[in-house]
Design a protein around this motif. Sequence first.
Motif, PDB file in Angstrom:
ATOM      1  N   SER A   1       0.955  -1.056   0.101  1.00 55.58           N
ATOM      2  CA  SER A   1      -0.001   0.057  -0.007  1.00 55.58           C
ATOM      3  C   SER A   1       0.937   1.183  -0.107  1.00 55.58           C
ATOM      4  O   SER A   1       2.080   1.356   0.480  1.00 55.58           O
ATOM      5  N   PRO A   2       0.374   2.310  -0.602  1.00 55.59           N
ATOM      6  CA  PRO A   2       1.068   3.541  -0.476  1.00 55.59           C
ATOM      7  C   PRO A   2       1.397   3.859   0.742  1.00 55.59           C
ATOM      8  O   PRO A   2       0.662   3.934   1.637  1.00 55.59           O
ATOM      9  N   LYS A   3       2.705   4.433   0.941  1.00 55.43           N
ATOM     10  CA  LYS A   3       3.134   4.859   2.561  1.00 55.43           C
ATOM     11  C   LYS A   3       3.593   6.274   2.076  1.00 55.43           C
ATOM     12  O   LYS A   3       3.940   6.853   1.151  1.00 55.43           O
ATOM     13  N   ASP A   4       3.245   6.983   3.299  1.00 53.39           N
ATOM     14  CA  ASP A   4       3.852   8.424   3.574  1.00 53.39           C
ATOM     15  C   ASP A   4       5.456   8.479   3.391  1.00 53.39           C
ATOM     16  O   ASP A   4       5.930   7.939   4.571  1.00 53.39           O
ATOM     17  N   PRO A   5       5.816   9.158   2.406  1.00 54.93           N
ATOM     18  CA  PRO A   5       7.091   9.289   2.375  1.00 54.93           C
ATOM     19  C   PRO A   5       7.835  10.251   3.566  1.00 54.93           C
ATOM     20  O   PRO A   5       9.118  10.002   3.684  1.00 54.93           O
TER      21      PRO A   5
ATOM     22  N   ILE B   1      -0.894  11.524  -4.468  1.00 52.55           N
ATOM     23  CA  ILE B   1      -1.295  12.539  -3.324  1.00 52.55           C
ATOM     24  C   ILE B   1      -2.598  12.280  -2.945  1.00 52.55           C
ATOM     25  O   ILE B   1      -2.868  12.365  -1.646  1.00 52.55           O
ATOM     26  N   ALA B   2      -3.641  12.093  -3.861  1.00 52.10           N
ATOM     27  CA  ALA B   2      -5.035  11.883  -3.311  1.00 52.10           C
ATOM     28  C   ALA B   2      -5.086  10.404  -2.601  1.00 52.10           C
ATOM     29  O   ALA B   2      -5.808  10.574  -1.785  1.00 52.10           O
ATOM     30  N   THR B   3      -4.427   9.413  -3.050  1.00 51.85           N
ATOM     31  CA  THR B   3      -4.373   8.337  -2.392  1.00 51.85           C
ATOM     32  C   THR B   3      -3.692   8.220  -1.076  1.00 51.85           C
ATOM     33  O   THR B   3      -4.367   7.701   0.004  1.00 51.85           O
ATOM     34  N   VAL B   4      -2.782   8.753  -0.795  1.00 53.14           N
ATOM     35  CA  VAL B   4      -1.822   8.891   0.344  1.00 53.14           C
ATOM     36  C   VAL B   4      -2.513   9.976   1.346  1.00 53.14           C
ATOM     37  O   VAL B   4      -2.680   9.703   2.622  1.00 53.14           O
ATOM     38  N   TYR B   5      -2.589  11.057   1.034  1.00 55.29           N
ATOM     39  CA  TYR B   5      -2.905  12.262   1.776  1.00 55.29           C
ATOM     40  C   TYR B   5      -4.393  12.666   1.722  1.00 55.29           C
ATOM     41  O   TYR B   5      -4.936  13.354   2.543  1.00 55.29           O
ATOM     42  N   GLY B   6      -5.054  12.655   0.487  1.00 52.29           N
ATOM     43  CA  GLY B   6      -6.409  13.359   0.429  1.00 52.29           C
ATOM     44  C   GLY B   6      -6.064  14.785   0.698  1.00 52.29           C
ATOM     45  O   GLY B   6      -5.263  15.457   0.339  1.00 52.29           O
TER      46      GLY B   6
ATOM     47  N   ASN C   1     -10.761   9.463  -4.336  1.00 52.75           N
ATOM     48  CA  ASN C   1     -11.179   9.769  -3.094  1.00 52.75           C
ATOM     49  C   ASN C   1     -12.206  10.788  -3.036  1.00 52.75           C
ATOM     50  O   ASN C   1     -11.892  11.764  -3.667  1.00 52.75           O
ATOM     51  N   GLU C   2     -13.319  10.480  -2.292  1.00 51.53           N
ATOM     52  CA  GLU C   2     -14.417  11.618  -2.218  1.00 51.53           C
ATOM     53  C   GLU C   2     -13.954  12.818  -1.959  1.00 51.53           C
ATOM     54  O   GLU C   2     -14.681  13.755  -1.890  1.00 51.53           O
ATOM     55  N   ASP C   3     -12.943  12.769  -1.007  1.00 53.49           N
ATOM     56  CA  ASP C   3     -12.465  14.282  -0.416  1.00 53.49           C
ATOM     57  C   ASP C   3     -11.975  15.006  -1.480  1.00 53.49           C
ATOM     58  O   ASP C   3     -11.861  16.338  -1.164  1.00 53.49           O
ATOM     59  N   MET C   4     -11.715  14.637  -2.519  1.00 57.28           N
ATOM     60  CA  MET C   4     -11.245  15.651  -3.671  1.00 57.28           C
ATOM     61  C   MET C   4     -12.216  16.405  -4.229  1.00 57.28           C
ATOM     62  O   MET C   4     -11.921  17.343  -5.119  1.00 57.28           O
ATOM     63  N   LYS C   5     -13.385  16.215  -3.702  1.00 59.15           N
ATOM     64  CA  LYS C   5     -14.428  17.111  -4.319  1.00 59.15           C
ATOM     65  C   LYS C   5     -14.032  18.784  -4.074  1.00 59.15           C
ATOM     66  O   LYS C   5     -14.549  19.820  -4.492  1.00 59.15           O
ATOM     67  N   SER C   6     -13.432  18.880  -2.755  1.00 63.50           N
ATOM     68  CA  SER C   6     -13.034  20.291  -2.191  1.00 63.50           C
ATOM     69  C   SER C   6     -12.059  20.634  -2.748  1.00 63.50           C
ATOM     70  O   SER C   6     -11.293  21.701  -2.480  1.00 63.50           O
ATOM     71  N   LEU C   7     -11.154  19.800  -3.616  1.00 65.83           N
ATOM     72  CA  LEU C   7      -9.910  20.376  -4.258  1.00 65.83           C
ATOM     73  C   LEU C   7      -9.902  21.516  -5.057  1.00 65.83           C
ATOM     74  O   LEU C   7     -11.010  21.664  -5.955  1.00 65.83           O
ATOM     75  N   ASP C   8      -9.052  22.372  -5.038  1.00 60.24           N
ATOM     76  CA  ASP C   8      -9.236  23.712  -5.708  1.00 60.24           C
ATOM     77  C   ASP C   8      -8.476  23.574  -7.025  1.00 60.24           C
ATOM     78  O   ASP C   8      -7.573  22.743  -7.179  1.00 60.24           O
TER      79      ASP C   8
END
Length: 140
Positions: A49-53, A92-97, A124-131
């Motif tokens: 799984s992707p890890k936070d570098p 970035i969307a997968t690891v951090y959102g 990632n559903e949280d990306m709806k708020s991405l500017d």
Amino acid sequence: NDGLSALPQFLLQSFVILPLWLFLVVPIMLLYLLVKALLGFVGLCRPPSPKDPFQGIPTDPAADRKEPSVRKYDFILMGATGFTGKLAAEYIATVYGTKKYKWAIAGRSESKLEAVKKALVAINEDMKSLDIVVGNSTDY
């Protein structure tokens, strides 16, 4: 003539290379696939799984800062419509959102940026708020 003539080359391929391939390479390949399938079935061979570098390194996202920040974003991903930019945005969307860092995607074409954002929302559903920031190097 640089190579072998047709008959010795045919005999070499027929009686040396083909049996070597059939009795050595193919069984090893099949054994590898069998072991991989068995380990995957048991759950020992899953893709990582992707890890936070930045794990273990202190970072200070805008949401956690004590003093008010003058910056609207922690970072802006410029070139998000290109091949590498899309890969970076997906990571970035997968690891951090959008919960840990305030970030935006940027590029020259708003329609392409909307398409990238739509693909990120599917991840990632949280990306709806991405500017989205539209900019060009010729803008002053």
